[in-house]
Design a protein around this motif. Structure first.
Motif, PDB file in Angstrom:
ATOM      1  N   LEU A  67      11.902   8.209  -3.980  1.00  0.00           N
ATOM      2  CA  LEU A  67      11.636   8.187  -2.542  1.00  0.00           C
ATOM      3  C   LEU A  67      10.203   7.719  -2.310  1.00  0.00           C
ATOM      4  CD1 LEU A  67      13.130  11.730  -2.061  1.00  0.00           C
ATOM      5  CD2 LEU A  67      14.224   9.662  -1.220  1.00  0.00           C
ATOM      6  N   PHE A  68      10.039   6.609  -1.585  1.00  0.00           N
ATOM      7  CA  PHE A  68       8.710   6.041  -1.394  1.00  0.00           C
ATOM      8  C   PHE A  68       8.496   5.631   0.061  1.00  0.00           C
ATOM      9  CE2 PHE A  68       9.968   5.294  -5.760  1.00  0.00           C
ATOM     10  CZ  PHE A  68       8.867   5.751  -6.460  1.00  0.00           C
ATOM     11  N   LEU A  69       7.270   5.800   0.518  1.00  0.00           N
ATOM     12  CA  LEU A  69       6.850   5.331   1.823  1.00  0.00           C
ATOM     13  C   LEU A  69       5.698   4.371   1.577  1.00  0.00           C
ATOM     14  CD1 LEU A  69       7.658   6.038   4.788  1.00  0.00           C
ATOM     15  CD2 LEU A  69       5.576   7.407   4.875  1.00  0.00           C
ATOM     16  N   MET A  70       5.798   3.158   2.110  1.00  0.00           N
ATOM     17  CA  MET A  70       4.774   2.158   1.808  1.00  0.00           C
ATOM     18  C   MET A  70       4.528   1.244   2.994  1.00  0.00           C
ATOM     19  SD  MET A  70       6.917  -0.315  -0.790  1.00  0.00           S
ATOM     20  CE  MET A  70       5.507  -1.372  -1.039  1.00  0.00           C
ATOM     21  N   GLU A  71       3.372   0.606   2.971  1.00  0.00           N
ATOM     22  CA  GLU A  71       3.005  -0.383   3.971  1.00  0.00           C
ATOM     23  C   GLU A  71       3.016  -1.763   3.316  1.00  0.00           C
ATOM     24  OE1 GLU A  71      -0.784  -1.386   6.942  1.00  0.00           O
ATOM     25  OE2 GLU A  71      -1.096  -0.295   5.056  1.00  0.00           O
ATOM     26  N   LEU A  72       3.660  -2.730   3.956  1.00  0.00           N
ATOM     27  CA  LEU A  72       3.645  -4.106   3.486  1.00  0.00           C
ATOM     28  C   LEU A  72       2.919  -4.985   4.498  1.00  0.00           C
ATOM     29  CD1 LEU A  72       7.178  -4.957   2.001  1.00  0.00           C
ATOM     30  CD2 LEU A  72       5.108  -4.248   0.800  1.00  0.00           C
ATOM     31  N   LYS A  73       2.059  -5.856   3.983  1.00  0.00           N
ATOM     32  CA  LYS A  73       1.340  -6.808   4.831  1.00  0.00           C
ATOM     33  C   LYS A  73       1.696  -8.224   4.401  1.00  0.00           C
ATOM     34  CE  LYS A  73      -2.679  -3.881   5.834  1.00  0.00           C
ATOM     35  NZ  LYS A  73      -4.161  -3.773   5.761  1.00  0.00           N
ATOM     36  N   GLY A  74       1.962  -9.063   5.372  1.00  0.00           N
ATOM     37  CA  GLY A  74       2.318 -10.445   5.110  1.00  0.00           C
ATOM     38  C   GLY A  74       3.037 -11.007   6.311  1.00  0.00           C
ATOM     39  N   THR A  75       3.515 -12.229   6.200  1.00  0.00           N
ATOM     40  CA  THR A  75       4.276 -12.817   7.303  1.00  0.00           C
ATOM     41  C   THR A  75       5.645 -12.141   7.397  1.00  0.00           C
ATOM     42  OG1 THR A  75       5.322 -14.525   5.939  1.00  0.00           O
ATOM     43  CG2 THR A  75       3.138 -15.031   6.872  1.00  0.00           C
ATOM     44  N   ASN A  92       0.861  -1.189   0.000  1.00  0.00           N
ATOM     45  CA  ASN A  92       0.000   0.000   0.000  1.00  0.00           C
ATOM     46  C   ASN A  92       0.896   1.239   0.000  1.00  0.00           C
ATOM     47  OD1 ASN A  92      -2.160   1.802   0.263  1.00  0.00           O
ATOM     48  ND2 ASN A  92      -2.129   1.651   2.502  1.00  0.00           N
ATOM     49  N   PHE A  93       0.856   2.013  -1.083  1.00  0.00           N
ATOM     50  CA  PHE A  93       1.658   3.236  -1.162  1.00  0.00           C
ATOM     51  C   PHE A  93       1.075   4.318  -0.258  1.00  0.00           C
ATOM     52  CE2 PHE A  93       3.324   1.536  -5.192  1.00  0.00           C
ATOM     53  CZ  PHE A  93       4.661   1.854  -5.027  1.00  0.00           C
ATOM     54  N   LEU A  94       1.920   4.917   0.569  1.00  0.00           N
ATOM     55  CA  LEU A  94       1.513   6.033   1.418  1.00  0.00           C
ATOM     56  C   LEU A  94       2.010   7.367   0.863  1.00  0.00           C
ATOM     57  CD1 LEU A  94       2.351   4.439   4.892  1.00  0.00           C
ATOM     58  CD2 LEU A  94       0.137   4.464   3.723  1.00  0.00           C
ATOM     59  N   HIS A  95       3.155   7.312   0.214  1.00  0.00           N
ATOM     60  CA  HIS A  95       3.759   8.542  -0.298  1.00  0.00           C
ATOM     61  C   HIS A  95       4.836   8.152  -1.300  1.00  0.00           C
ATOM     62  CE1 HIS A  95       5.265  12.743  -0.074  1.00  0.00           C
ATOM     63  NE2 HIS A  95       6.442  12.201  -0.212  1.00  0.00           N
ATOM     64  N   GLY A  96       5.018   8.952  -2.342  1.00  0.00           N
ATOM     65  CA  GLY A  96       6.069   8.635  -3.299  1.00  0.00           C
ATOM     66  C   GLY A  96       6.359   9.773  -4.246  1.00  0.00           C
ATOM     67  N   SER A  97       7.631   9.883  -4.644  1.00  0.00           N
ATOM     68  CA  SER A  97       8.015  10.890  -5.632  1.00  0.00           C
ATOM     69  C   SER A  97       9.371  10.517  -6.210  1.00  0.00           C
ATOM     70  CB  SER A  97       8.087  12.282  -5.009  1.00  0.00           C
ATOM     71  OG  SER A  97       9.142  12.357  -4.074  1.00  0.00           O
ATOM     72  N   ILE A  98       9.646  11.052  -7.400  1.00  0.00           N
ATOM     73  CA  ILE A  98      10.978  10.924  -7.993  1.00  0.00           C
ATOM     74  C   ILE A  98      11.533  12.326  -8.182  1.00  0.00           C
ATOM     75  CG2 ILE A  98      12.321  10.165  -9.984  1.00  0.00           C
ATOM     76  CD1 ILE A  98      10.383   7.913 -10.396  1.00  0.00           C
ATOM     77  N   GLU A  99      12.606  12.623  -7.468  1.00  0.00           N
ATOM     78  CA  GLU A  99      13.266  13.914  -7.573  1.00  0.00           C
ATOM     79  C   GLU A  99      14.419  13.793  -8.570  1.00  0.00           C
ATOM     80  OE1 GLU A  99      12.337  16.652  -5.951  1.00  0.00           O
ATOM     81  OE2 GLU A  99      10.782  15.692  -4.729  1.00  0.00           O
ATOM     82  N   TYR A 100      14.732  14.909  -9.235  1.00  0.00           N
ATOM     83  CA  TYR A 100      15.876  14.910 -10.155  1.00  0.00           C
ATOM     84  C   TYR A 100      16.934  15.866  -9.609  1.00  0.00           C
ATOM     85  CZ  TYR A 100      13.361  12.049 -13.453  1.00  0.00           C
ATOM     86  OH  TYR A 100      12.714  11.000 -14.029  1.00  0.00           O
TER      87      TYR A 100
END
Length: 337
Positions: free
Chosen positions: A304-312, A288-296
């Protein structure tokens, strides 16, 4: 090109001595744009004013083009300074003189022949896109135009070094961008080394090749701009970078996350690849993406990405290992940001 060795500047006040620059050593390469960043009082303006001896250092060496300026005086120092133009935050134009006369003033101070002065003024006005402003007075100009005159004046005697002390701090964002683009154009076309003092990280991100971060008169971090943005080493540098690249996500969204929160950084060409998509498809996890961008930065992408991962735990560990093998830098954030 510029070698600063163990430079210190101590000011005497009624309350005692104050250290403006504290044992700073830096090398600035020929033809690069070097940014010096810090908050007010960090010592950056004192440092740049020591570079051309507007401030006399208390100790240390400043070597420019093979000459130690601290060992020069009189005519030799004057000639060395002619090769170091300076641009100021508040322009420092002579209000009673026209634009052309302000630029000519620098040429006359260098004993340029009269016929050459007018030719050079015309060249410089064209360079900074002010050919139609030669006979107007500074009061009739916008802030950006005044700074363009300041740049033309600083370039009058064909310097090899251009020192910029908060050159864009008094300007609005759009004007700042146009001035930065002009400085970059001058740097690339004439191979002029530019040292740029600022407290704005956007300025560094826009045009600088390398940078130094100052605090309490000391350099606390320095290196390639891209490397510092992608892997800052000090809390102060991280604070500066956050002003440009933010990971702020509303707290209610973070509180609602039940999975593992990751901060993922991609350098270079990897930033444009579908690493995260491939990861989610290959492993038994949900993303699940919470935040993301590509800076030059320096025309190189930084993802730069902030994400949530669900699983074992095992599946998430394998997913993180896979992203790292693909060139990502992954930080697990245990308790939010």
């Amino acid at each position: 090109m510029i070698h600063i060795k163990n430079l210190s500047k101590v000011y005497k006040t009624k309350k005692g001595t104050v250290s403006g620059v504290d044992n700073v050593s830096l090398t600035i390469n020929e033809g690069e744009i070097f940014g010096i960043v810090g908050y007010s009082g960090a010592g950056k303006s004192s440092l740049i004013r020591c570079m051309n001896l507007l401030e006399q250092p208390t100790s240390g060496e400043i070597e420019v083009n093979g000459l130690d300026l601290t060992k020069l005086s009189g005519e030799k120092l004057r000639k060395a300074r002619l090769k170091m133009g300076m641009i100021f935050q508040h322009f420092h134009l002579i209000s009673q003189k026209t634009v052309g006369e302000n630029i000519a003033f620098a040429l006359k101070a260098a004993n340029t022949p009269g016929k050459r002065i007018n030719e050079r003024v015309e060249e410089l006005l064209e360079m900074v896109s002010l050919s139609d402003k030669k006979d107007v007075f500074p009061a009739q100009l916008s802030g950006g135009q005044k700074q363009r005159v300041g740049i033309a004046r600083a370039l009058a005697n064909n310097p090899s070094v251009l020192l910029c002390d908060e050159a864009t701090s008094a300007l609005d964002p759009n004007t700042t961008l146009s001035i930065l683009r002009l400085l970059k154009k001058i740097n690339r076309e004439f191979n002029i080394t530019i040292v740029l003092i600022t407290h704005e990280m956007n300025v560094v991100k826009e045009i600088c090749d390398r940078m130094a971060v100052m605090q309490d008169g000391k350099v606390v971090e320095h290196g390639e701009v891209y490397d510092i943005f992608s892997d800052p080493q000090t809390e102060l540098t991280k604070e500066f970078i956050t002003s440009v690249v933010s990971f702020d996500v509303p707290k209610p969204i973070l509180d609602a996350c039940t999975g593992r929160i990751l901060k993922v950084l991609f350098r270079g060409d990897v930033a444009g690849e579908g690493v995260i998509t491939d990861t989610v498809q290959q492993f038994n996890i949900k993303g699940n993406f919470l935040h993301g961008s590509i800076e030059y930065i320096q025309e190189r992408p930084l993802g730069l990405f902030l994400m949530e991962l669900k699983g074992t735990d095992d599946d998430i560990y394998q997913a993180i290992s896979y992203m790292e093998k693909r060139g990502a830098r992954v930080e697990v954030i245990e308790n939010g940001i």
